[in-house]
Motif scaffolding. Sequence first.
Motif, mmCIF file in Angstrom:
data_model
loop_
_atom_site.group_PDB
_atom_site.id
_atom_site.type_symbol
_atom_site.label_atom_id
_atom_site.label_comp_id
_atom_site.label_asym_id
_atom_site.label_seq_id
_atom_site.Cartn_x
_atom_site.Cartn_y
_atom_site.Cartn_z
ATOM 1 N N ALA A 1 0.833 -1.205 0.000
ATOM 2 C CA ALA A 1 0.000 0.000 0.000
ATOM 3 C C ALA A 1 0.873 1.263 0.000
ATOM 4 O O ALA A 1 2.087 1.202 0.251
ATOM 5 C CB ALA A 1 -0.928 -0.025 1.200
ATOM 6 N N ALA A 2 0.237 2.388 -0.261
ATOM 7 C CA ALA A 2 0.944 3.661 -0.481
ATOM 8 C C ALA A 2 1.885 4.004 0.677
ATOM 9 O O ALA A 2 1.540 3.831 1.840
ATOM 10 C CB ALA A 2 -0.076 4.775 -0.654
ATOM 11 N N GLY A 3 3.075 4.445 0.314
ATOM 12 C CA GLY A 3 4.033 4.919 1.314
ATOM 13 C C GLY A 3 4.877 3.819 1.933
ATOM 14 O O GLY A 3 5.802 4.096 2.693
ATOM 15 N N MET A 4 4.610 2.553 1.613
ATOM 16 C CA MET A 4 5.343 1.457 2.260
ATOM 17 C C MET A 4 6.611 1.091 1.519
ATOM 18 O O MET A 4 7.507 0.472 2.082
ATOM 19 C CB MET A 4 4.442 0.223 2.379
ATOM 20 N N VAL A 5 6.663 1.415 0.250
ATOM 21 C CA VAL A 5 7.869 1.145 -0.543
ATOM 22 C C VAL A 5 8.232 2.430 -1.272
ATOM 23 O O VAL A 5 7.384 3.311 -1.444
ATOM 24 C CB VAL A 5 7.638 -0.009 -1.563
ATOM 25 N N LYS A 6 9.495 2.516 -1.713
ATOM 26 C CA LYS A 6 9.952 3.781 -2.296
ATOM 27 C C LYS A 6 9.267 4.083 -3.622
ATOM 28 O O LYS A 6 8.910 5.206 -3.912
ATOM 29 C CB LYS A 6 11.468 3.732 -2.492
#
Length: 274
Positions: free
Chosen positions: A238-243
């Motif tokens: 989900a958003a913001g969890m990976v670059k």
Amino acid sequence: MIIYENYCEAADFLRAKIGAFSPEVLLILGTGVGYLADEVENPIVIPYRDVPYMPVSTASSHKGNFVFGQLGGRNVMIMQGRVHIYEGYSAEQVALPVRLARLLGCERMIVTNAAGAVNYNYRVGDIMLISDQIRLFDPDPLIGPNIEQFGGRWCDMSDVYTAEYRFLAKQAASELGLQLREGVYFYFTGPQFETPAEIRAARILGADAIGMSTVPEVIAAVHCGMKILGFSLLTNMAAGMVKTAYVPGEVTQTAEMVKDSFCNLVRICLTRLP
Ligand code: HPA
């Protein structure tokens, strides 16, 4: 507003098409497992657009058909593609097919979806058995006059995803050598993906996965007394969890990668549901 007589009219329409066939299980196929509908024996295919009061899928990856027939030795009613609230439909409209299934005799439902992983221990491509769900702010199909023929006004939501079915699904996954996650599905209507702040908030509130479907249908199914099994296919972090930002096409690409094991799991569970 859809009244009881409208549901009956739509169910009568379907009954006229399926004759003596009596479905036992409603199977809602989300992204990635739609092709299970192609395996149905003696299929009777009815486009949503033909069914009175039925909303029509507009999402490009979703076909819009009911498919009745045999799968895994069971009489099934399949939704090949679903409709979402973000397409402009009310929660009541989105939940309509569940109530039709109940009127046609289904007492069980298997629901699948594509979802984003919110739990940091999860990986893209994992399958999550849904243990529970969270709907905080988004539309609810039971708002409005209660339809007593389906169920009571205050419906109990303490065992939404039937414990017996979850046990059976874990057993099936272990026989297949498949790692199965188990967690909570958090519902946002979309259609936009979430912000990193929304994902952090959902995690703090208890989410393991996030998605834009399933919850309206499941609420209606509980209301009319159905037993439910649910799976999320985790197609992305989900958003913001990976670059890297969300890549268009990621959801369908991941779904394509794991579709064989996902379909095997759903097929086995379907066969064994008491
Ligand atoms: N968010 C919401 N719905 C989704 C996602 C997501 O990250 N992935 C697949 N469906």
